[in-house]
Design a protein around this motif. Structure first.
Motif, PDB file in Angstrom:
ATOM      1  N   PHE A 287      31.351 -28.546 -12.760  1.00  0.00           N
ATOM      2  CA  PHE A 287      31.751 -29.073 -14.060  1.00  0.00           C
ATOM      3  C   PHE A 287      31.321 -30.525 -14.222  1.00  0.00           C
ATOM      4  O   PHE A 287      31.478 -31.336 -13.315  1.00  0.00           O
ATOM      5  CB  PHE A 287      33.275 -29.003 -14.230  1.00  0.00           C
ATOM      6  CG  PHE A 287      33.869 -27.656 -13.952  1.00  0.00           C
ATOM      7  CD1 PHE A 287      33.462 -26.531 -14.653  1.00  0.00           C
ATOM      8  CD2 PHE A 287      34.857 -27.508 -12.979  1.00  0.00           C
ATOM      9  CE1 PHE A 287      34.010 -25.294 -14.392  1.00  0.00           C
ATOM     10  CE2 PHE A 287      35.424 -26.280 -12.718  1.00  0.00           C
ATOM     11  CZ  PHE A 287      34.998 -25.155 -13.424  1.00  0.00           C
ATOM     12  N   GLN A 288      30.807 -30.828 -15.396  1.00  0.00           N
ATOM     13  CA  GLN A 288      30.635 -32.197 -15.850  1.00  0.00           C
ATOM     14  C   GLN A 288      31.588 -32.402 -17.021  1.00  0.00           C
ATOM     15  O   GLN A 288      31.298 -31.997 -18.130  1.00  0.00           O
ATOM     16  CB  GLN A 288      29.202 -32.467 -16.279  1.00  0.00           C
ATOM     17  CG  GLN A 288      28.184 -32.425 -15.150  1.00  0.00           C
ATOM     18  CD  GLN A 288      26.813 -32.866 -15.610  1.00  0.00           C
ATOM     19  OE1 GLN A 288      26.491 -34.053 -15.616  1.00  0.00           O
ATOM     20  NE2 GLN A 288      26.008 -31.909 -16.008  1.00  0.00           N
ATOM     21  N   LEU A 289      32.737 -32.961 -16.714  1.00  0.00           N
ATOM     22  CA  LEU A 289      33.802 -33.192 -17.675  1.00  0.00           C
ATOM     23  C   LEU A 289      34.308 -31.886 -18.288  1.00  0.00           C
ATOM     24  O   LEU A 289      34.079 -31.592 -19.462  1.00  0.00           O
ATOM     25  CB  LEU A 289      33.359 -34.149 -18.786  1.00  0.00           C
ATOM     26  CG  LEU A 289      34.482 -34.629 -19.710  1.00  0.00           C
ATOM     27  CD1 LEU A 289      35.520 -35.419 -18.936  1.00  0.00           C
ATOM     28  CD2 LEU A 289      33.926 -35.461 -20.849  1.00  0.00           C
ATOM     29  N   GLY A 290      34.993 -31.081 -17.477  1.00  0.00           N
ATOM     30  CA  GLY A 290      35.665 -29.910 -18.015  1.00  0.00           C
ATOM     31  C   GLY A 290      36.678 -30.339 -19.065  1.00  0.00           C
ATOM     32  O   GLY A 290      37.504 -31.216 -18.808  1.00  0.00           O
ATOM     33  N   HIS A 291      36.632 -29.734 -20.250  1.00  0.00           N
ATOM     34  CA  HIS A 291      37.423 -30.225 -21.381  1.00  0.00           C
ATOM     35  C   HIS A 291      38.514 -29.257 -21.814  1.00  0.00           C
ATOM     36  O   HIS A 291      39.561 -29.680 -22.313  1.00  0.00           O
ATOM     37  CB  HIS A 291      36.493 -30.523 -22.558  1.00  0.00           C
ATOM     38  CG  HIS A 291      37.065 -31.427 -23.598  1.00  0.00           C
ATOM     39  ND1 HIS A 291      37.734 -30.961 -24.710  1.00  0.00           N
ATOM     40  CD2 HIS A 291      37.077 -32.781 -23.689  1.00  0.00           C
ATOM     41  CE1 HIS A 291      38.117 -31.987 -25.443  1.00  0.00           C
ATOM     42  NE2 HIS A 291      37.737 -33.107 -24.852  1.00  0.00           N
ATOM     43  N   ASP A 292      38.300 -27.956 -21.642  1.00  0.00           N
ATOM     44  CA  ASP A 292      39.310 -26.977 -22.032  1.00  0.00           C
ATOM     45  C   ASP A 292      39.150 -25.733 -21.184  1.00  0.00           C
ATOM     46  O   ASP A 292      38.088 -25.485 -20.590  1.00  0.00           O
ATOM     47  CB  ASP A 292      39.177 -26.633 -23.523  1.00  0.00           C
ATOM     48  CG  ASP A 292      40.428 -25.968 -24.091  1.00  0.00           C
ATOM     49  OD1 ASP A 292      41.491 -26.025 -23.437  1.00  0.00           O
ATOM     50  OD2 ASP A 292      40.359 -25.387 -25.190  1.00  0.00           O
ATOM     51  N   ILE A 293      40.213 -24.915 -21.139  1.00  0.00           N
ATOM     52  CA  ILE A 293      40.232 -23.720 -20.303  1.00  0.00           C
ATOM     53  C   ILE A 293      41.027 -22.634 -21.012  1.00  0.00           C
ATOM     54  O   ILE A 293      41.994 -22.920 -21.730  1.00  0.00           O
ATOM     55  CB  ILE A 293      40.830 -24.049 -18.912  1.00  0.00           C
ATOM     56  CG1 ILE A 293      40.616 -22.915 -17.916  1.00  0.00           C
ATOM     57  CG2 ILE A 293      42.308 -24.419 -19.024  1.00  0.00           C
ATOM     58  CD1 ILE A 293      40.889 -23.327 -16.465  1.00  0.00           C
ATOM     59  N   ALA A 294      40.590 -21.387 -20.858  1.00  0.00           N
ATOM     60  CA  ALA A 294      41.280 -20.248 -21.463  1.00  0.00           C
ATOM     61  C   ALA A 294      41.114 -19.035 -20.564  1.00  0.00           C
ATOM     62  O   ALA A 294      40.149 -18.942 -19.797  1.00  0.00           O
ATOM     63  CB  ALA A 294      40.731 -19.951 -22.860  1.00  0.00           C
ATOM     64  N   VAL A 295      42.059 -18.103 -20.671  1.00  0.00           N
ATOM     65  CA  VAL A 295      42.047 -16.902 -19.836  1.00  0.00           C
ATOM     66  C   VAL A 295      42.044 -15.683 -20.741  1.00  0.00           C
ATOM     67  O   VAL A 295      42.838 -15.579 -21.684  1.00  0.00           O
ATOM     68  CB  VAL A 295      43.264 -16.867 -18.899  1.00  0.00           C
ATOM     69  CG1 VAL A 295      43.153 -15.694 -17.931  1.00  0.00           C
ATOM     70  CG2 VAL A 295      43.394 -18.181 -18.135  1.00  0.00           C
ATOM     71  N   GLY A 296      41.143 -14.742 -20.467  1.00  0.00           N
ATOM     72  CA  GLY A 296      41.034 -13.529 -21.256  1.00  0.00           C
ATOM     73  C   GLY A 296      42.070 -12.494 -20.866  1.00  0.00           C
ATOM     74  O   GLY A 296      42.765 -12.628 -19.846  1.00  0.00           O
ATOM     75  N   PRO A 297      42.184 -11.420 -21.650  1.00  0.00           N
ATOM     76  CA  PRO A 297      43.157 -10.364 -21.354  1.00  0.00           C
ATOM     77  C   PRO A 297      42.886  -9.655 -20.036  1.00  0.00           C
ATOM     78  O   PRO A 297      43.794  -9.056 -19.456  1.00  0.00           O
ATOM     79  CB  PRO A 297      43.026  -9.420 -22.551  1.00  0.00           C
ATOM     80  CG  PRO A 297      41.679  -9.694 -23.139  1.00  0.00           C
ATOM     81  CD  PRO A 297      41.426 -11.142 -22.896  1.00  0.00           C
ATOM     82  N   ALA A 300      39.756 -12.955 -16.761  1.00  0.00           N
ATOM     83  CA  ALA A 300      38.598 -13.837 -16.622  1.00  0.00           C
ATOM     84  C   ALA A 300      38.936 -15.212 -17.182  1.00  0.00           C
ATOM     85  O   ALA A 300      39.663 -15.340 -18.164  1.00  0.00           O
ATOM     86  CB  ALA A 300      37.393 -13.258 -17.343  1.00  0.00           C
ATOM     87  N   VAL A 301      38.401 -16.247 -16.544  1.00  0.00           N
ATOM     88  CA  VAL A 301      38.700 -17.633 -16.911  1.00  0.00           C
ATOM     89  C   VAL A 301      37.453 -18.268 -17.514  1.00  0.00           C
ATOM     90  O   VAL A 301      36.343 -18.125 -16.971  1.00  0.00           O
ATOM     91  CB  VAL A 301      39.162 -18.440 -15.681  1.00  0.00           C
ATOM     92  CG1 VAL A 301      39.487 -19.879 -16.074  1.00  0.00           C
ATOM     93  CG2 VAL A 301      40.369 -17.772 -15.029  1.00  0.00           C
ATOM     94  N   TYR A 302      37.633 -18.980 -18.614  1.00  0.00           N
ATOM     95  CA  TYR A 302      36.523 -19.627 -19.299  1.00  0.00           C
ATOM     96  C   TYR A 302      36.780 -21.125 -19.364  1.00  0.00           C
ATOM     97  O   TYR A 302      37.874 -21.559 -19.720  1.00  0.00           O
ATOM     98  CB  TYR A 302      36.364 -19.057 -20.715  1.00  0.00           C
ATOM     99  CG  TYR A 302      36.104 -17.565 -20.715  1.00  0.00           C
ATOM    100  CD1 TYR A 302      34.808 -17.063 -20.650  1.00  0.00           C
ATOM    101  CD2 TYR A 302      37.165 -16.661 -20.738  1.00  0.00           C
ATOM    102  CE1 TYR A 302      34.571 -15.698 -20.625  1.00  0.00           C
ATOM    103  CE2 TYR A 302      36.942 -15.294 -20.714  1.00  0.00           C
ATOM    104  CZ  TYR A 302      35.646 -14.813 -20.650  1.00  0.00           C
ATOM    105  OH  TYR A 302      35.410 -13.463 -20.626  1.00  0.00           O
ATOM    106  N   VAL A 303      35.758 -21.907 -19.016  1.00  0.00           N
ATOM    107  CA  VAL A 303      35.870 -23.361 -19.012  1.00  0.00           C
ATOM    108  C   VAL A 303      34.815 -23.947 -19.943  1.00  0.00           C
ATOM    109  O   VAL A 303      33.626 -23.632 -19.823  1.00  0.00           O
ATOM    110  CB  VAL A 303      35.691 -23.935 -17.593  1.00  0.00           C
ATOM    111  CG1 VAL A 303      35.706 -25.460 -17.630  1.00  0.00           C
ATOM    112  CG2 VAL A 303      36.796 -23.415 -16.667  1.00  0.00           C
ATOM    113  N   ALA A 304      35.264 -24.781 -20.879  1.00  0.00           N
ATOM    114  CA  ALA A 304      34.372 -25.491 -21.788  1.00  0.00           C
ATOM    115  C   ALA A 304      34.125 -26.882 -21.232  1.00  0.00           C
ATOM    116  O   ALA A 304      35.070 -27.590 -20.874  1.00  0.00           O
ATOM    117  CB  ALA A 304      34.991 -25.573 -23.181  1.00  0.00           C
ATOM    118  N   GLU A 305      32.859 -27.268 -21.166  1.00  0.00           N
ATOM    119  CA  GLU A 305      32.485 -28.555 -20.594  1.00  0.00           C
ATOM    120  C   GLU A 305      32.061 -29.542 -21.667  1.00  0.00           C
ATOM    121  O   GLU A 305      31.407 -29.185 -22.643  1.00  0.00           O
ATOM    122  CB  GLU A 305      31.306 -28.386 -19.629  1.00  0.00           C
ATOM    123  CG  GLU A 305      31.665 -27.779 -18.295  1.00  0.00           C
ATOM    124  CD  GLU A 305      30.439 -27.687 -17.407  1.00  0.00           C
ATOM    125  OE1 GLU A 305      29.889 -28.739 -17.015  1.00  0.00           O
ATOM    126  OE2 GLU A 305      30.023 -26.559 -17.130  1.00  0.00           O
TER     127      GLU A 305
END
Length: 318
Positions: A287-297, A300-305
């Motif tokens: 990650f270069q400055l991970g900004h947000d995170i969410a988890v699917g049903p 699975a985990v998603y990270v916005a950079e």
């Protein structure tokens, strides 16, 4: 004593093999599709991943006056990584937070407009709060609002973050109900409330970013406890998993060595670290400055950079 035990558990978790691994080649975006800084990410019940991004626009002071002409919301199939739709062109100045509620609607915050919006997944505007381009600290205005958390009755909390350092509660119709918080380091005080979520117990979890901690409150804003330590780091975004676990993206403290900056963290409902994954860098799974995170049903985990200008998918190791 509880804090001491908690910090020990954090340090121990740092040396375990990560339980989540990056999915290589996800997403599969068309050539030339510009994301730029990815500020917010959320997933709906159909496993569609929504990314709120700045399409090449950079943070500046003062903010530009004109809206971003390119699409700022990209809808991606969680399973395949295929781009399903885009929208949001000519609507936003500086995209920030994105939350998907239990009905599948999207809640977006724009720190340049000082506004909070509710949209359908297709981009139809349902609700607007705040006055366009006008910061303020009364009940009808925001000053660089950062994120939204929505309850089952569709009432919601807003982290009014960069300047007002408060959390505000609104009815489902957008009527102000109450607020709490002020600038400081004490319990119930904030130094940039950046991300916000509500867990299955009704606790409000706030990323108190510059104080490098998560603060937990009851539904009325009463302080419950704070979680902090070297593995939580500087929490930028927080999301809930289907198991009730809390997922946090640590944006990384500049005071730390590069190898200790920036990772995703999974905690149980008591604040114990279950997993940490990712590290500072530009490679897959970093990650270069991970900004947000969410988890699917499906978990699975998603990270916005931010600086990394991408969204990555992680799944639990088999």
């Amino acid at each position: 004593m509880r804090i001491a035990i908690f910090i020990v558990s954090l340090v121990t978790a740092a040396f375990a093999e990560p339980q989540h691994i990056v999915v290589l080649g996800w997403p599969k975006l068309p050539e030339g599709h510009v994301l730029g800084l990815c500020a917010g990410v959320g997933v709906d019940a159909q496993n569609r991943v929504f990314v709120f991004h700045r399409s090449g626009r950079k943070w500046s002071n003062p903010f530009p006056q004109e809206a971003i002409s390119l699409p700022t919301v990209s809808v991606i199939d969680g399973a395949s990584g295929r781009l399903l739709a885009t929208w949001g062109q000519n609507l936003f100045i500086m995209p920030h937070g994105l939350t998907v509620d239990h009905e599948g609607n999207l809640w977006l915050t724009d720190v340049g407009l000082h506004q909070v919006f509710k949209f359908t997944p297709e981009g139809k505007l349902l609700l607007t709060l705040g006055e366009v381009g006008v910061p303020g600290k009364d009940h009808a205005h925001f000053n660089l609002p950062t994120d939204v958390a929505v309850l089952r009755d569709s009432s919601f909390y807003v982290s009014d973050g960069y300047k007002n350092t408060r959390v505000m509660k609104f009815s489902a119709e957008g009527q102000f109900e109450f607020e709490w918080g002020s600038k400081g380091k004490g319990n119930g005080e904030f130094n940039l409330p950046h991300g916000i979520a509500v867990d299955g117990q009704g606790r409000v979890i706030v990323c108190d970013r510059e104080n490098e901690r998560l603060q937990l409150f009851d539904a009325k804003g009463g302080f419950l406890e704070a979680w902090k330590g070297p593995q939580i780091g500087k929490p930028y975004g927080v999301g809930m998993g289907p198991s009730g676990h809390v997922f946090v993206i640590d944006g990384g403290s500049p005071s730390l060595k590069h190898e200790l900056r920036g990772k995703a963290v999974e905690l149980d409902s008591q604040g114990k670290v279950i997993d940490t994954f990712g590290s500072f860098g530009s490679g897959p799974g970093q990650f270069q400055l991970g900004h947000d995170i969410a988890v699917g049903p499906d978990g699975a985990v998603y990270v916005a950079e931010g600086t990394g200008a991408r969204v990555q998918k992680f799944v639990r190791r088999k």
